[in-house]
Design an enzyme around this catalytic site. Structure first.
Site, mmCIF file in Angstrom:
data_model
loop_
_atom_site.group_PDB
_atom_site.id
_atom_site.type_symbol
_atom_site.label_atom_id
_atom_site.label_comp_id
_atom_site.label_asym_id
_atom_site.label_seq_id
_atom_site.Cartn_x
_atom_site.Cartn_y
_atom_site.Cartn_z
ATOM 1 N N LYS A 19 0.954 -1.252 -0.033
ATOM 2 C CA LYS A 19 -0.150 0.191 0.002
ATOM 3 C C LYS A 19 0.748 1.381 -0.003
ATOM 4 O O LYS A 19 1.993 1.403 1.003
ATOM 5 C CB LYS A 19 -0.731 -0.075 1.041
ATOM 6 C CG LYS A 19 -1.580 1.336 1.351
ATOM 7 C CD LYS A 19 -1.729 1.641 2.971
ATOM 8 C CE LYS A 19 -0.289 2.016 3.488
ATOM 9 N NZ LYS A 19 -0.280 2.658 4.688
ATOM 10 N N GLY A 117 2.433 -3.791 4.970
ATOM 11 C CA GLY A 117 2.453 -5.136 4.928
ATOM 12 C C GLY A 117 1.609 -6.153 5.598
ATOM 13 O O GLY A 117 0.706 -6.883 5.105
ATOM 14 N N ASP A 152 -5.710 0.413 8.256
ATOM 15 C CA ASP A 152 -5.743 0.303 7.028
ATOM 16 C C ASP A 152 -6.054 -0.828 6.108
ATOM 17 O O ASP A 152 -5.801 -1.129 5.057
ATOM 18 C CB ASP A 152 -3.888 0.226 6.588
ATOM 19 C CG ASP A 152 -3.449 1.552 6.730
ATOM 20 O OD1 ASP A 152 -4.071 2.644 6.725
ATOM 21 O OD2 ASP A 152 -2.009 1.709 6.648
HETATM 22 O O1 C5P Z 1 -4.692 0.711 12.919
HETATM 23 P P1 C5P Z 1 -3.193 0.770 13.236
HETATM 24 O O2 C5P Z 1 -3.141 -0.792 14.257
HETATM 25 O O3 C5P Z 1 -2.263 0.209 11.922
HETATM 26 O O4 C5P Z 1 -2.698 1.573 13.902
HETATM 27 C C1 C5P Z 1 -1.580 1.617 14.838
HETATM 28 C C2 C5P Z 1 -1.426 2.620 15.933
HETATM 29 O O5 C5P Z 1 -1.341 4.025 15.038
HETATM 30 C C3 C5P Z 1 -2.756 2.902 16.717
HETATM 31 O O6 C5P Z 1 -2.481 2.339 17.880
HETATM 32 C C4 C5P Z 1 -2.735 4.512 16.762
HETATM 33 O O7 C5P Z 1 -1.741 4.807 17.907
HETATM 34 C C5 C5P Z 1 -2.066 5.158 15.733
HETATM 35 N N1 C5P Z 1 -2.834 5.512 14.595
HETATM 36 C C6 C5P Z 1 -3.522 6.760 14.970
HETATM 37 N N2 C5P Z 1 -4.444 7.109 13.719
HETATM 38 C C7 C5P Z 1 -4.661 6.502 12.937
HETATM 39 C C8 C5P Z 1 -4.244 5.216 12.390
HETATM 40 C C9 C5P Z 1 -3.247 4.820 13.498
HETATM 41 O O8 C5P Z 1 -3.447 7.439 15.850
HETATM 42 N N3 C5P Z 1 -5.672 7.038 11.997
#
Ligand code: C5P
Length: 303
Positions: A19, A117, A152
């Site tokens: 991505k 990934g 994502d």
């Molecule tokens: O959704 P994902 O597990 O990839 O996100 C990892 C971390 O990144 C989340 O726990 C959060 O701290 C931060 N994050 C965020 N805002 C987003 C996506 C991710 O603050 N839109």
């Protein structure tokens, strides 16, 4: 004797395209701490590959350049297994069988690198197991599972050019978006996404002011992309000093645009054609043989 498996040894294979955030603007923050983002996203032909087959018991195996890292961290691997378990639960709730399965992950993408990934692997698992198990679940159910797995994952389910808003759940497809020749580069230093968000100076940056028209060509899109930003790049550069060097190296190969993807550290360069991108990747590899460089093309909209 240890047999080394590859995704192609399996009955069903599924691609997990990398991505690429062509642009990412941080526009706000929700009460639960998640950030509101405007993202222009496309997907590369290069990515992880997964293999699936029915098995007497659930199994998981790994191969590929970056599999040793995953075996240590097990982050991406866990997301595949979480996707399997959540989909199986939803299948059982809807009265479907979801028998044991051997899943193989060929890990070609660097880990924790801003090109999704783990999210792409989880989305590929949802797509493939839906087919393998013959499930007909409402698409809302699959999307809700995807969002539980990570912000994502819904966009990786689609794996086509799109604009995502909110935390990634609000998706607008771009059916006329062109394919780009691209070089991906990574200094093989993992960057923590929560840390990058924590270091953000401003969380109320202007949203996209897109001047694109449905039929914009490649060069018009390059202009549009050049007018946008990745708001996570400045904080990521303070955490990972190699990003500045990497970006400058890609730029010096004649890239039309160079930018970091997601929360880093992967940077991409857009090139006129795949021959130029391939030559750039070869040259970059000779400059920094210890880093990761990959020439690829992105998937056009509507394909
Ligand atoms: O959704 P994902 O597990 O990839 O996100 C990892 C971390 O990144 C989340 O726990 C959060 O701290 C931060 N994050 C965020 N805002 C987003 C996506 C991710 O603050 N839109």
């Amino acid at each position: 004797m240890t047999v080394i498996l590859a995704a192609d040894d399996f009955d069903l294979t599924e691609e997990a395209p990398a991505k690429i955030n062509l642009a990412l603007h941080v526009t706000g923050q929700r009460a639960d701490g998640y950030h509101l983002l405007d993202m222009l996203v496309t997907f590369a032909r290069h990515g992880d590959r997964l293999g699936f087959r029915a098995s007497a018991r659930d199994e998981f195996s790994l191969s590929g350049r970056f599999s040793p890292l995953l075996a240590e961290e097990s982050a991406g691997g866990n997301l595949v297994l979480k996707a399997r378990d959540l989909l199986r639960q939803a299948a059982h709730d809807a009265g479907f069988e979801a028998p044991p399965v051997h899943i193989h992950l060929e890990k070609n993408l660097p880990v924790a690198s801003g090109i999704g990934g783990g999210s792409a692997d989880a989305a590929a698992t949802l797509r493939a197991l839906t087919r393998l198990w013959g499930l007909s679940l409402p698409s809302d159910t699959i999307t809700a599972i995807a969002l539980r797995l990570g912000a994502d994952v819904p966009m990786c389910l689609v794996s086509r050019p799109l604009i995502a808003r909110g935390i990634g759940e609000s998706i607008e497809l771009l059916p006329d978006f062109p394919s780009f020749a691209m070089v991906l580069g990574n200094p093989l230093v993992g960057v923590s996404t929560p840390e990058v968000f924590r270091l953000l100076g401003r969380k109320d940056n202007p949203p996209f002011a897109l001047s694109w028209q449905a039929k914009s060509g490649r060069m018009q899109w390059i202009e549009t992309i050049n007018g946008l930003r990745n708001d996570l790049e400045p904080p990521a550069r303070t955490l990972c000093t190699q990003i500045a060097t990497l970006s400058q190296l890609i730029d010096s190969q004649g890239a039309l645009t160079t930018r970091m993807s997601g929360s880093g550290a992967t940077c991409f360069g857009l090139f006129d054609n795949i021959e130029q991108a391939t030559a750039a990747a070869v040259s970059l590899h000779s400059l920094r043989p210890d880093w990761y460089f990959q020439a690829t093309e992105t998937i056009a909209g509507g394909t």
